[in-house]
Design an enzyme around this catalytic site. Structure first.
Site, short mmCIF file in Angstrom:
data_model
loop_
_atom_site.label_atom_id
_atom_site.label_comp_id
_atom_site.label_asym_id
_atom_site.label_seq_id
_atom_site.Cartn_x
_atom_site.Cartn_y
_atom_site.Cartn_z
N GLU A 127 0.84 -1.20 0.00
CA GLU A 127 0.00 0.00 0.00
C GLU A 127 0.87 1.25 0.00
O GLU A 127 1.98 1.26 0.55
CB GLU A 127 -0.92 0.00 1.23
N CYS A 151 3.35 8.73 0.56
CA CYS A 151 4.02 7.84 1.52
C CYS A 151 4.13 6.47 0.86
O CYS A 151 3.11 5.82 0.60
CB CYS A 151 3.21 7.78 2.81
N CYS A 176 7.24 -5.96 6.88
CA CYS A 176 8.39 -5.28 7.51
C CYS A 176 9.23 -6.32 8.23
O CYS A 176 8.70 -7.21 8.90
CB CYS A 176 7.92 -4.21 8.48
N CYS A 181 8.13 -3.63 15.50
CA CYS A 181 7.65 -2.60 16.41
C CYS A 181 6.25 -2.97 16.89
O CYS A 181 5.37 -3.30 16.08
CB CYS A 181 7.64 -1.24 15.73
N CYS A 209 2.69 -1.33 15.49
CA CYS A 209 2.56 -1.10 14.05
C CYS A 209 1.84 -2.25 13.37
O CYS A 209 2.23 -3.41 13.51
CB CYS A 209 3.95 -0.92 13.44
N GLY A 233 7.53 -1.31 5.66
CA GLY A 233 8.92 -1.71 5.60
C GLY A 233 9.90 -0.74 6.23
O GLY A 233 9.60 0.42 6.49
N GLU A 234 11.10 -1.25 6.49
CA GLU A 234 12.23 -0.47 6.98
C GLU A 234 13.16 -0.19 5.78
O GLU A 234 13.83 -1.10 5.28
CB GLU A 234 12.98 -1.24 8.07
N SER A 242 12.61 7.39 6.29
CA SER A 242 12.33 7.15 7.71
C SER A 242 12.96 5.82 8.12
O SER A 242 12.81 4.80 7.43
CB SER A 242 10.82 7.10 7.95
N SER A 271 12.25 7.10 13.55
CA SER A 271 11.10 6.62 14.34
C SER A 271 11.59 6.36 15.76
O SER A 271 12.13 5.29 16.05
CB SER A 271 10.53 5.35 13.70
N LEU A 272 11.37 7.32 16.63
CA LEU A 272 11.94 7.28 17.97
C LEU A 272 10.99 6.61 18.97
O LEU A 272 11.29 5.57 19.52
CB LEU A 272 12.28 8.70 18.42
N HIS A 273 9.89 7.26 19.26
CA HIS A 273 8.77 6.69 20.01
C HIS A 273 9.01 6.48 21.51
O HIS A 273 8.07 6.13 22.22
CB HIS A 273 8.28 5.38 19.39
N ASN A 275 -2.81 5.31 15.76
CA ASN A 275 -3.96 4.91 14.95
C ASN A 275 -4.29 3.45 15.24
O ASN A 275 -3.54 2.56 14.83
CB ASN A 275 -3.66 5.14 13.46
N CYS A 296 -0.92 6.70 9.69
CA CYS A 296 0.40 6.22 10.08
C CYS A 296 0.29 4.95 10.92
O CYS A 296 -0.45 4.91 11.90
CB CYS A 296 1.12 7.31 10.87
#
Length: 384
Positions: A109, A122, A129, A133, A136, A183-184, A215, A237-239, A315, A358
């Site tokens: 997507e 995006c 991925c 995480c 996600c 994906g990374e 990212s 992507s810290l979080h 989300n 996201c």
């Protein structure tokens, strides 16, 4: 929400079984080498790129400034083939999501987000991925394989064609690209680097290097390699503001903890260009990483780094085990950062009515990672 028919723009779908070189897989350097190998002059690459990327031509017979013998040869050995559109949905807020078939029962997507001053796409770089995480939806889908160059840039190519069809005056074309979909990106450097070069090449998509953002969850050695290979913008992507919490939310942190990650960020900024900054993505999870003490820790972690912090409302998706932080908590967190001199943005959620927000992109993944086993066990942050 609206859904579009899926019968438009399928370049290459009538190709026979002869294996051809997909020219969307080649950046300018690769395409020049391709023509030299054919005994042609390198400038043929620029001619073909202009037809493909500026005019959207996929039929070699229409490339009239190329000799007929070469056009016939290209028709035999090459093709211009982007991923096939399976579905296209429009959100009530103007966001658009495409589902692309990429073979083997898999689909990916990508999402178009129009705004007043930019039109952002995006895009995805992997089928699923390779990371896990915990918050996600893409991670829950598992992992199958890396995307090819043509499957990455083909998302932009197809999106632009679709948007041009609906907006012939061109006011809705893609102006910004973020590699923040499925994906990374830094675990697919072989395809991502040439794809990025095509995005900023004047003969291809001609995007500003400041308008192309990669990212990463913090694959530290690859961050250094990316910086050496191509000049684009970086988002991290810290979080979480400490290793204990980040180990749970972003397990990659166990391999590359925050001290390594922040050192890599400083190296990214070390060329003396103070116009540069790093965007830090921070998903706001109710009661997990959104308390005032987390905000103060984040300020200390960033120090005087040229940075922007993007606070993203979580989300939800089925089985996530997390809840979105309240608007009050998000604004309180943002105020603490701003009061301490950190540039912070509380992002609006876009496209959640079509699962395009996201962290919600999942596509269809024939999972080779058996990721479901890991997520079958209760995880940190899960709640009734």
């Amino acid at each position: 929400m609206s859904t579009h028919p899926v019968t438009f723009f399928s370049p290459g779908e009538n190709a026979d079984e002869v294996e051809r070189t997909n020219l969307l897989d080649l950046d300018r350097e690769g395409l020049r080498a391709f023509f030299v190998e054919l005994g042609e002059k390198p400038f043929r690459a620029e001619q073909v790129m202009k037809w493909v990327y500026h005019y959207g031509v996929t039929d070699f017979d229409e490339m009239t400034n190329i000799s007929r013998p070469l056009r016939e040869r290209l028709s035999e050995i090459a093709e211009i083939r982007a991923p096939q559109v399976l579905n296209c949905q429009d959100s009530a807020d103007g966001t658009r999501k495409w589902l692309f078939a990429i073979g083997g029962g898999n689909s990916i997507e990508c999402v178009f987000i129009p705004d007043e001053d930019r039109n952002t796409l995006c895009i995805s770089t992997q089928v699923g991925c390779a990371l896990d995480c915990s918050f996600c939806a893409t991670a829950r889908a598992g992992f199958n394989r890396n995307l090819t160059v043509s499957e990455i840039v083909g998302q932009i190519w197809m999106a632009n064609r679709s948007l041009l069809r609906d907006h012939p005056q061109g006011e809705r074309g893609v102006s910004n690209v973020v590699l923040m979909g499925m994906g990374e990106p830094l675990l697919n450097m072989k395809a991502v680097v040439p794809a990025l070069k095509l995005m900023i090449d004047d003969m291809a998509f001609a995007l500003s290097k400041r308008h192309v953002t990669v990212s990463t969850s913090g694959v530290v050695p690859k961050m250094d390699r990316l910086h050496e290979a191509v000049d684009v913008s970086l988002a991290v992507s810290l979080h979480a503001p400490n290793d204990t919490l980040r180990d749970e939310l972003v397990p990659l942190n166990k391999s590359h903890p925050l001290d390594e990650l922040m050192a890599a960020c400083w190296r990214w900024l070390a060329d003396g260009n103070r116009k540069k900054h790093i965007m830090f993505e921070y998903v706001m999870l109710d009661g997990v990483n959104d308390r005032p003490e987390h905000a103060h820790e984040l300020v200390s972690l960033l120090g005087n780094m040229p940075a922007k912090v993007n606070l993203i409302p979580f989300n939800p998706f089925e089985g996530s085990g997390y809840r979105r932080s309240s608007e009050e908590a998000i604004q309180r967190f943002a105020k603490i950062l701003r009061d301490r001199g950190v540039f912070a943005i509380a992002r609006r959620t876009r496209g959640d009515d079509i699962d395009a927000a996201c962290g919600q992109l999942a596509g269809e993944v024939e999972d080779r990672s058996k990721r479901w086993r890991k997520f079958a066990e209760p995880r940190f942050g899960e709640r009734a």
